[in-house]
Design a protein around this motif. Structure first.
Motif, PDB file in Angstrom:
ATOM      1  N   ASP A  23     -10.553  -6.701   2.111  1.00  0.00           N
ATOM      2  CA  ASP A  23      -9.476  -7.408   1.417  1.00  0.00           C
ATOM      3  C   ASP A  23      -8.215  -6.538   1.464  1.00  0.00           C
ATOM      4  O   ASP A  23      -8.161  -5.472   0.848  1.00  0.00           O
ATOM      5  CB  ASP A  23      -9.884  -7.668  -0.035  1.00  0.00           C
ATOM      6  CG  ASP A  23      -8.804  -8.393  -0.823  1.00  0.00           C
ATOM      7  OD1 ASP A  23      -7.748  -8.722  -0.234  1.00  0.00           O
ATOM      8  OD2 ASP A  23      -8.999  -8.632  -2.027  1.00  0.00           O
ATOM      9  N   GLU A  24      -7.199  -7.002   2.186  1.00  0.00           N
ATOM     10  CA  GLU A  24      -5.973  -6.222   2.339  1.00  0.00           C
ATOM     11  C   GLU A  24      -4.762  -6.932   1.726  1.00  0.00           C
ATOM     12  O   GLU A  24      -3.618  -6.605   2.034  1.00  0.00           O
ATOM     13  CB  GLU A  24      -5.721  -5.939   3.827  1.00  0.00           C
ATOM     14  CG  GLU A  24      -6.812  -5.069   4.454  1.00  0.00           C
ATOM     15  CD  GLU A  24      -6.571  -4.770   5.915  1.00  0.00           C
ATOM     16  OE1 GLU A  24      -5.728  -5.458   6.531  1.00  0.00           O
ATOM     17  OE2 GLU A  24      -7.203  -3.834   6.446  1.00  0.00           O
TER      18      GLU A  24
ATOM     19  N   ARG B 197       1.011  -7.158   0.505  1.00  0.00           N
ATOM     20  CA  ARG B 197       2.100  -7.492  -0.425  1.00  0.00           C
ATOM     21  C   ARG B 197       2.989  -6.281  -0.679  1.00  0.00           C
ATOM     22  O   ARG B 197       4.220  -6.391  -0.702  1.00  0.00           O
ATOM     23  CB  ARG B 197       1.533  -8.015  -1.750  1.00  0.00           C
ATOM     24  CG  ARG B 197       1.128  -9.478  -1.724  1.00  0.00           C
ATOM     25  CD  ARG B 197       0.946 -10.018  -3.120  1.00  0.00           C
ATOM     26  NE  ARG B 197      -0.181  -9.375  -3.789  1.00  0.00           N
ATOM     27  CZ  ARG B 197      -1.404  -9.880  -3.833  1.00  0.00           C
ATOM     28  NH1 ARG B 197      -1.657 -11.034  -3.247  1.00  0.00           N
ATOM     29  NH2 ARG B 197      -2.376  -9.254  -4.462  1.00  0.00           N
ATOM     30  N   THR B 198       2.360  -5.124  -0.839  1.00  0.00           N
ATOM     31  CA  THR B 198       3.123  -3.905  -1.104  1.00  0.00           C
ATOM     32  C   THR B 198       3.922  -3.479   0.124  1.00  0.00           C
ATOM     33  O   THR B 198       5.113  -3.147   0.036  1.00  0.00           O
ATOM     34  CB  THR B 198       2.172  -2.774  -1.524  1.00  0.00           C
ATOM     35  OG1 THR B 198       1.473  -3.166  -2.712  1.00  0.00           O
ATOM     36  CG2 THR B 198       2.953  -1.498  -1.797  1.00  0.00           C
ATOM     37  N   THR B 199       3.277  -3.479   1.293  1.00  0.00           N
ATOM     38  CA  THR B 199       3.937  -3.029   2.519  1.00  0.00           C
ATOM     39  C   THR B 199       5.152  -3.877   2.845  1.00  0.00           C
ATOM     40  O   THR B 199       6.210  -3.362   3.231  1.00  0.00           O
ATOM     41  CB  THR B 199       2.950  -3.070   3.699  1.00  0.00           C
ATOM     42  OG1 THR B 199       1.870  -2.168   3.426  1.00  0.00           O
ATOM     43  CG2 THR B 199       3.633  -2.648   4.998  1.00  0.00           C
ATOM     44  N   TYR B 200       5.032  -5.205   2.681  1.00  0.00           N
ATOM     45  CA  TYR B 200       6.114  -6.115   3.079  1.00  0.00           C
ATOM     46  C   TYR B 200       6.929  -6.655   1.904  1.00  0.00           C
ATOM     47  O   TYR B 200       7.820  -7.490   2.094  1.00  0.00           O
ATOM     48  CB  TYR B 200       5.525  -7.280   3.891  1.00  0.00           C
ATOM     49  CG  TYR B 200       4.992  -6.832   5.235  1.00  0.00           C
ATOM     50  CD1 TYR B 200       5.839  -6.628   6.318  1.00  0.00           C
ATOM     51  CD2 TYR B 200       3.626  -6.576   5.412  1.00  0.00           C
ATOM     52  CE1 TYR B 200       5.357  -6.195   7.536  1.00  0.00           C
ATOM     53  CE2 TYR B 200       3.133  -6.145   6.636  1.00  0.00           C
ATOM     54  CZ  TYR B 200       4.000  -5.954   7.689  1.00  0.00           C
ATOM     55  OH  TYR B 200       3.520  -5.524   8.898  1.00  0.00           O
ATOM     56  N   GLY B 201       6.636  -6.188   0.699  1.00  0.00           N
ATOM     57  CA  GLY B 201       7.407  -6.614  -0.461  1.00  0.00           C
ATOM     58  C   GLY B 201       7.287  -8.105  -0.746  1.00  0.00           C
ATOM     59  O   GLY B 201       8.274  -8.773  -1.071  1.00  0.00           O
ATOM     60  N   LEU B 202       6.075  -8.634  -0.642  1.00  0.00           N
ATOM     61  CA  LEU B 202       5.841 -10.065  -0.819  1.00  0.00           C
ATOM     62  C   LEU B 202       5.461 -10.392  -2.254  1.00  0.00           C
ATOM     63  O   LEU B 202       4.795  -9.614  -2.926  1.00  0.00           O
ATOM     64  CB  LEU B 202       4.710 -10.531   0.106  1.00  0.00           C
ATOM     65  CG  LEU B 202       4.856 -10.246   1.606  1.00  0.00           C
ATOM     66  CD1 LEU B 202       3.583 -10.651   2.334  1.00  0.00           C
ATOM     67  CD2 LEU B 202       6.060 -10.985   2.171  1.00  0.00           C
ATOM     68  N   SER B 203       5.847 -11.580  -2.696  1.00  0.00           N
ATOM     69  CA  SER B 203       5.399 -12.070  -4.008  1.00  0.00           C
ATOM     70  C   SER B 203       4.117 -12.880  -3.872  1.00  0.00           C
ATOM     71  O   SER B 203       3.393 -13.092  -4.849  1.00  0.00           O
ATOM     72  CB  SER B 203       6.481 -12.947  -4.639  1.00  0.00           C
ATOM     73  OG  SER B 203       6.791 -14.053  -3.807  1.00  0.00           O
ATOM     74  N   GLY B 204       3.815 -13.336  -2.658  1.00  0.00           N
ATOM     75  CA  GLY B 204       2.610 -14.113  -2.404  1.00  0.00           C
ATOM     76  C   GLY B 204       2.563 -14.529  -0.953  1.00  0.00           C
ATOM     77  O   GLY B 204       3.389 -14.107  -0.139  1.00  0.00           O
TER      78      GLY B 204
ATOM     79  N   THR C  81      -5.323 -17.360  -0.496  1.00  0.00           N
ATOM     80  CA  THR C  81      -5.872 -16.071  -0.915  1.00  0.00           C
ATOM     81  C   THR C  81      -7.327 -16.003  -0.480  1.00  0.00           C
ATOM     82  O   THR C  81      -7.917 -17.005  -0.065  1.00  0.00           O
ATOM     83  CB  THR C  81      -5.760 -15.896  -2.451  1.00  0.00           C
ATOM     84  OG1 THR C  81      -6.146 -14.564  -2.803  1.00  0.00           O
ATOM     85  CG2 THR C  81      -6.633 -16.899  -3.187  1.00  0.00           C
ATOM     86  N   GLY C  82      -7.918 -14.831  -0.539  1.00  0.00           N
ATOM     87  CA  GLY C  82      -9.333 -14.680  -0.236  1.00  0.00           C
ATOM     88  C   GLY C  82      -9.704 -15.094   1.173  1.00  0.00           C
ATOM     89  O   GLY C  82      -8.979 -14.840   2.142  1.00  0.00           O
TER      90      GLY C  82
END
Length: 397
Positions: free
Chosen positions: A207-208, A213-220, A226-227
């Motif tokens: 599960d990445e 989200r952190t690497t690309y600054g995504l909100s979703g 998901t999953g």
């Protein structure tokens, strides 16, 4: 598609067993621009902080050197090669491999092998070696609109002249809806859904989501996926991506201009059993049916999707060598999100394909400050050498 023709470099070395591995790589690279975002000269490699930086160090020249280093090490230690090795290194991968399919079809006997090591590879966020049992296809096109011989004052032309930017925008809006569904008729007719084995492999992938989200600054993610559904969409859903747009004035401040020309580059990722040539014809017909037959359509790339049996003995052999180097199991994905000419190897040569490589999630291939970690480079040399050794052992049994 590009009409450029660059040489295919071929070489081979005999081994002490009858088994042979074909290594596919490419020597061409992506443009280095924007140059101002590089921290060092992109074509003068620099080592800092345990990494080597430069255009092509990860994609794909570093992989070539890595394999040559493994061969040199084996020859130094054992006096020879445990299996035969063939190298096919092309110069058109980044522009669609326009010459490669015909070259492979015309040289099947020369390229005959028991397995193929692909041009990329590496480790995931947790340092586990990754294997991709296939690649998505790609249809990359450029659309060009010209409505006048020069730009006009928007006060003069805004209510009288056709606007190239609007015309292109209206055409693009017919490609896909807000639910990410491609609207071009027949686009999904040949799509092969993920199999039960594919879903099993997807379930086992790490599960990445949070790291992405952190690497690309995504909100979703798109459609709130998901999953397991996010993993499935990432590899088995056809895509339509606007990769570039250009029209009118784009400098600082304002300029009231009505653009005479507009351009867009669009990237369609394909899944089994879609064929790029069929979809290009559908795209042209769609533009004509929607009243946009005047738009110039230029093809830059056309790869079909390829699949390899994830349970093939050669794939298992490559996966097992990962234990020796990384002391952890390989992660096998049913396919890669990226694209390349793998279909030509599978279709013409009928050989299994796996990968060993030097990349990691922050390699930055195609981007400024492309890099590889020196530790990953050393690990990949060791794993390549072990793949050659294991293949040689099979030939002696």
């Amino acid at each position: 598609m590009s009409t450029a023709r660059f040489p295919v470099v071929y070489g081979e070395s005999e081994g002490t067993s009858p088994k042979t591995i074909l290594c596919y790589n490419h020597y061409d690279v992506q443009p280095a621009e924007p140059l101002d975002l590089w921290d060092s000269d992109p074509f003068d490699p620099e080592v800092r902080d345990g990494k080597i930086f430069g255009r092509g160090v990860g994609d794909d020249k570093g992989h070539i050197i890595c394999r040559l280093a493994a061969i040199d090490a084996l020859r130094t230690v054992t006096g020879g090669m445990p299996c035969g090795v063939k190298f096919l290194i092309e110069g058109e991968e980044e522009i669609g491999s326009g010459s490669l399919d015909a070259f492979i079809a015309e040289n099947t006997e020369m390229l005959k092998a028991d397995g193929c090591l692909w041009e990329f590879g590496g480790v995931d966020y947790d340092g586990r070696p990754q294997i991709f049992a296939g690649m998505r296809g790609d249809l990359y096109v450029e659309l060009r609109v010209k409505t006048a011989n020069r730009d006009a004052h928007s006060g003069l032309g805004g209510s009288q002249f056709p606007n190239a930017a609007w015309r292109l925008t209206w055409a693009l809006s017919t490609f896909k809806d807000q639910n990410e569904r491609i609207l071009i008729p027949g686009w999904y007719d040949d799509v092969r859904e993920a199999s039960a084995r594919d879903m099993e492999l997807l379930e086992a992938l790490p599960d990445e989501e949070e790291r992405l989200r952190t690497t690309y600054g995504l909100s979703g993610f798109l459609l709130g996926a998901t999953g397991l559904e996010l993993k499935r969409r990432a590899l088995f859903e056809p895509t339509c991506t606007i990769s570039g747009l250009s029209s009118g004035y784009q400098g600082p401040g304002s300029k009231t201009v009505l653009p005479a020309e507009a351009m867009a580059k669009v990237d369609f990722r394909l899944v089994p059993n879609q064929r790029a040539s069929d979809l290009l014809a559908r795209l042209k017909q769609h533009l004509a049916d929607q009243g946009f037959g005047d738009i110039e359509l230029i093809q830059h790339c056309g790869y079909d999707a390829a699949r390899v049996d994830p349970d093939d003995p050669f794939v298992k052999l490559v996966a097992d060598t990962g234990w020796d180097v990384y002391d952890r199991p390989a992660v096998i994905s049913p396919t890669s999100g990226g694209s390349g000419p793998m279909d030509s190897f599978v279709r013409h040569l009928g050989i299994p394909v796996a990968n060993v490589g030097i990349g990691y999630p922050d390699t930055g291939a195609h981007a400024p400050n492309e890099n590889v970690r020196l530790a990953d480079f050393a690990h990949a040399i060791k794993q390549n050498a072990r793949v050659f050794l294991r293949m040689g052992e099979l030939g002696q049994s």
